[in-house]
Design a protein around this motif. Structure first.
Motif, PDB file in Angstrom:
ATOM      1  N   ARG A  34       0.366  -1.162   0.437  1.00  0.00           N
ATOM      2  CA  ARG A  34      -0.350  -0.312   0.033  1.00  0.00           C
ATOM      3  C   ARG A  34       0.802   1.182  -0.129  1.00  0.00           C
ATOM      4  O   ARG A  34       0.542   2.355  -0.978  1.00  0.00           O
ATOM      5  CB  ARG A  34      -0.782  -0.128   1.304  1.00  0.00           C
ATOM      6  CG  ARG A  34      -1.649   0.995   1.341  1.00  0.00           C
ATOM      7  CD  ARG A  34      -3.413   1.254   2.677  1.00  0.00           C
ATOM      8  NE  ARG A  34      -1.965   0.819   3.833  1.00  0.00           N
ATOM      9  CZ  ARG A  34      -2.064   0.028   4.094  1.00  0.00           C
ATOM     10  NH1 ARG A  34      -2.298  -1.338   4.077  1.00  0.00           N
ATOM     11  NH2 ARG A  34      -1.500  -0.166   6.130  1.00  0.00           N
ATOM     12  N   SER A  78      -0.911  -5.073  -5.164  1.00  0.00           N
ATOM     13  CA  SER A  78      -1.663  -4.261  -4.367  1.00  0.00           C
ATOM     14  C   SER A  78      -2.298  -3.437  -5.517  1.00  0.00           C
ATOM     15  O   SER A  78      -1.958  -2.508  -6.527  1.00  0.00           O
ATOM     16  CB  SER A  78      -0.977  -2.938  -3.980  1.00  0.00           C
ATOM     17  OG  SER A  78      -0.262  -3.642  -3.074  1.00  0.00           O
ATOM     18  N   LYS A  81      -9.264  -1.685  -4.619  1.00  0.00           N
ATOM     19  CA  LYS A  81     -10.103  -2.337  -5.547  1.00  0.00           C
ATOM     20  C   LYS A  81     -11.997  -1.671  -5.609  1.00  0.00           C
ATOM     21  O   LYS A  81     -12.397  -2.000  -6.407  1.00  0.00           O
ATOM     22  CB  LYS A  81     -10.803  -3.159  -4.108  1.00  0.00           C
ATOM     23  CG  LYS A  81     -11.375  -4.910  -4.815  1.00  0.00           C
ATOM     24  CD  LYS A  81     -11.011  -5.715  -3.806  1.00  0.00           C
ATOM     25  CE  LYS A  81     -12.117  -6.831  -4.466  1.00  0.00           C
ATOM     26  NZ  LYS A  81     -11.197  -8.448  -3.436  1.00  0.00           N
ATOM     27  N   LEU A  89     -11.405   0.992  -0.097  1.00  0.00           N
ATOM     28  CA  LEU A  89     -10.952  -1.030   0.226  1.00  0.00           C
ATOM     29  C   LEU A  89      -9.716  -0.731  -0.851  1.00  0.00           C
ATOM     30  O   LEU A  89      -9.216  -1.325  -2.265  1.00  0.00           O
ATOM     31  CB  LEU A  89     -11.349  -1.370  -0.746  1.00  0.00           C
ATOM     32  CG  LEU A  89     -11.696  -3.222  -0.326  1.00  0.00           C
ATOM     33  CD1 LEU A  89     -11.346  -3.712   1.434  1.00  0.00           C
ATOM     34  CD2 LEU A  89     -13.094  -3.623  -0.810  1.00  0.00           C
ATOM     35  N   GLY A  91      -7.012  -3.646  -2.628  1.00  0.00           N
ATOM     36  CA  GLY A  91      -6.759  -5.631  -2.485  1.00  0.00           C
ATOM     37  C   GLY A  91      -5.057  -6.077  -2.681  1.00  0.00           C
ATOM     38  O   GLY A  91      -4.602  -4.503  -3.095  1.00  0.00           O
ATOM     39  N   TYR A  92      -4.602  -7.243  -2.391  1.00  0.00           N
ATOM     40  CA  TYR A  92      -3.578  -7.867  -2.107  1.00  0.00           C
ATOM     41  C   TYR A  92      -3.976  -9.282  -2.483  1.00  0.00           C
ATOM     42  O   TYR A  92      -4.335  -9.652  -2.246  1.00  0.00           O
ATOM     43  CB  TYR A  92      -3.259  -7.195  -0.993  1.00  0.00           C
ATOM     44  CG  TYR A  92      -3.537  -6.179  -0.478  1.00  0.00           C
ATOM     45  CD1 TYR A  92      -2.265  -5.175  -0.199  1.00  0.00           C
ATOM     46  CD2 TYR A  92      -4.319  -5.597   0.230  1.00  0.00           C
ATOM     47  CE1 TYR A  92      -2.199  -3.212   0.298  1.00  0.00           C
ATOM     48  CE2 TYR A  92      -4.281  -4.383   1.209  1.00  0.00           C
ATOM     49  CZ  TYR A  92      -3.618  -4.064   1.016  1.00  0.00           C
ATOM     50  OH  TYR A  92      -3.259  -2.548   1.674  1.00  0.00           O
ATOM     51  N   THR A 105      -3.750 -14.138  -0.652  1.00  0.00           N
ATOM     52  CA  THR A 105      -5.115 -12.881  -0.988  1.00  0.00           C
ATOM     53  C   THR A 105      -5.671 -11.690   0.200  1.00  0.00           C
ATOM     54  O   THR A 105      -5.941 -12.473   1.362  1.00  0.00           O
ATOM     55  CB  THR A 105      -6.263 -13.475  -2.388  1.00  0.00           C
ATOM     56  OG1 THR A 105      -6.760 -14.136  -1.065  1.00  0.00           O
ATOM     57  CG2 THR A 105      -5.256 -14.127  -3.029  1.00  0.00           C
ATOM     58  N   THR A 107      -7.887  -7.855   1.807  1.00  0.00           N
ATOM     59  CA  THR A 107      -7.433  -6.579   1.831  1.00  0.00           C
ATOM     60  C   THR A 107      -7.462  -6.072   2.634  1.00  0.00           C
ATOM     61  O   THR A 107      -7.395  -6.604   3.949  1.00  0.00           O
ATOM     62  CB  THR A 107      -9.404  -6.206   1.599  1.00  0.00           C
ATOM     63  OG1 THR A 107     -10.088  -7.177   2.068  1.00  0.00           O
ATOM     64  CG2 THR A 107      -9.951  -6.873  -0.227  1.00  0.00           C
ATOM     65  N   THR A 108      -7.165  -4.654   2.680  1.00  0.00           N
ATOM     66  CA  THR A 108      -7.843  -3.869   4.276  1.00  0.00           C
ATOM     67  C   THR A 108      -8.486  -2.655   3.918  1.00  0.00           C
ATOM     68  O   THR A 108      -8.602  -1.811   2.679  1.00  0.00           O
ATOM     69  CB  THR A 108      -6.670  -3.055   4.489  1.00  0.00           C
ATOM     70  OG1 THR A 108      -5.995  -2.536   3.050  1.00  0.00           O
ATOM     71  CG2 THR A 108      -5.471  -3.616   4.286  1.00  0.00           C
ATOM     72  N   LYS A 109      -9.514  -1.932   4.506  1.00  0.00           N
ATOM     73  CA  LYS A 109     -10.504  -1.119   4.153  1.00  0.00           C
ATOM     74  C   LYS A 109      -9.721   0.254   5.513  1.00  0.00           C
ATOM     75  O   LYS A 109      -9.431  -0.455   6.706  1.00  0.00           O
ATOM     76  CB  LYS A 109     -11.822  -1.366   4.361  1.00  0.00           C
ATOM     77  CG  LYS A 109     -12.289  -0.554   4.294  1.00  0.00           C
ATOM     78  CD  LYS A 109     -14.674  -0.965   4.547  1.00  0.00           C
ATOM     79  CE  LYS A 109     -15.372  -0.141   4.402  1.00  0.00           C
ATOM     80  NZ  LYS A 109     -16.533  -0.389   4.752  1.00  0.00           N
TER      81      LYS A 109
END
Length: 139
Positions: A34, A78, A81, A89, A91-92, A105, A107-109
């Protein structure tokens, strides 16, 4: 959607007693990916903070597919999303670079807030950053 790539080498301290990557390190590597994404679009965290924008993590998902091991070179992909008024949001995917095997896999929000942790509408407070993040959704 555009994906940004970052490489990390697994060091010995990243592994557990079984010789595999300790599970919480993947969350740390999501952050590394990120950080690089933001840097590559011209908004490293230092600039965001100078401009009064914080991105606190409000949720994380992580699905483990295969274990990483000491000395693996990992490829972190990264991307943006989903972008909403006051949340983003990310994605990874994390791969073993040598084999291309998908390891994780997730995600971070993130809330988009002021330094006082009050939600802000990114499009209003920083339309340039909003547009750069939104560009990557369709790219």
């Amino acid at each position: 959607m555009k994906k940004y790539e970052t490489e990390i080498r697994v060091i010995y301290a990243d592994t557990d007693a079984m010789g595999i990557v300790y599970h919480t390190n993947y969350i740390k590597w999501f952050e590394a990916g990120r950080n690089e994404l933001l840097r590559q679009i011209g908004y490293p965290y230092s600039r965001l903070e100078e401009e009064g924008i914080w991105l606190p993590v409000i949720a994380v998902t992580c699905e483990y597919k295969h274990p990483g091991k000491y000395d693996d070179i990992l490829l972190i992909k990264s991307w943006v999303k989903e972008l909403r008024a006051a949340t983003v949001l990310m994605g990874y995917e994390i791969f073993r670079k040598e084999t291309g095997e998908l390891l994780v896999t997730g995600t971070t929000k993130h809330g988009i807030t002021s330094p006082e942790l009050k939600p802000v509408r990114l499009k209003k407070v920083n339309p340039t950053l909003y547009d750069r993040l939104a560009e990557d959704l369709g790219g």
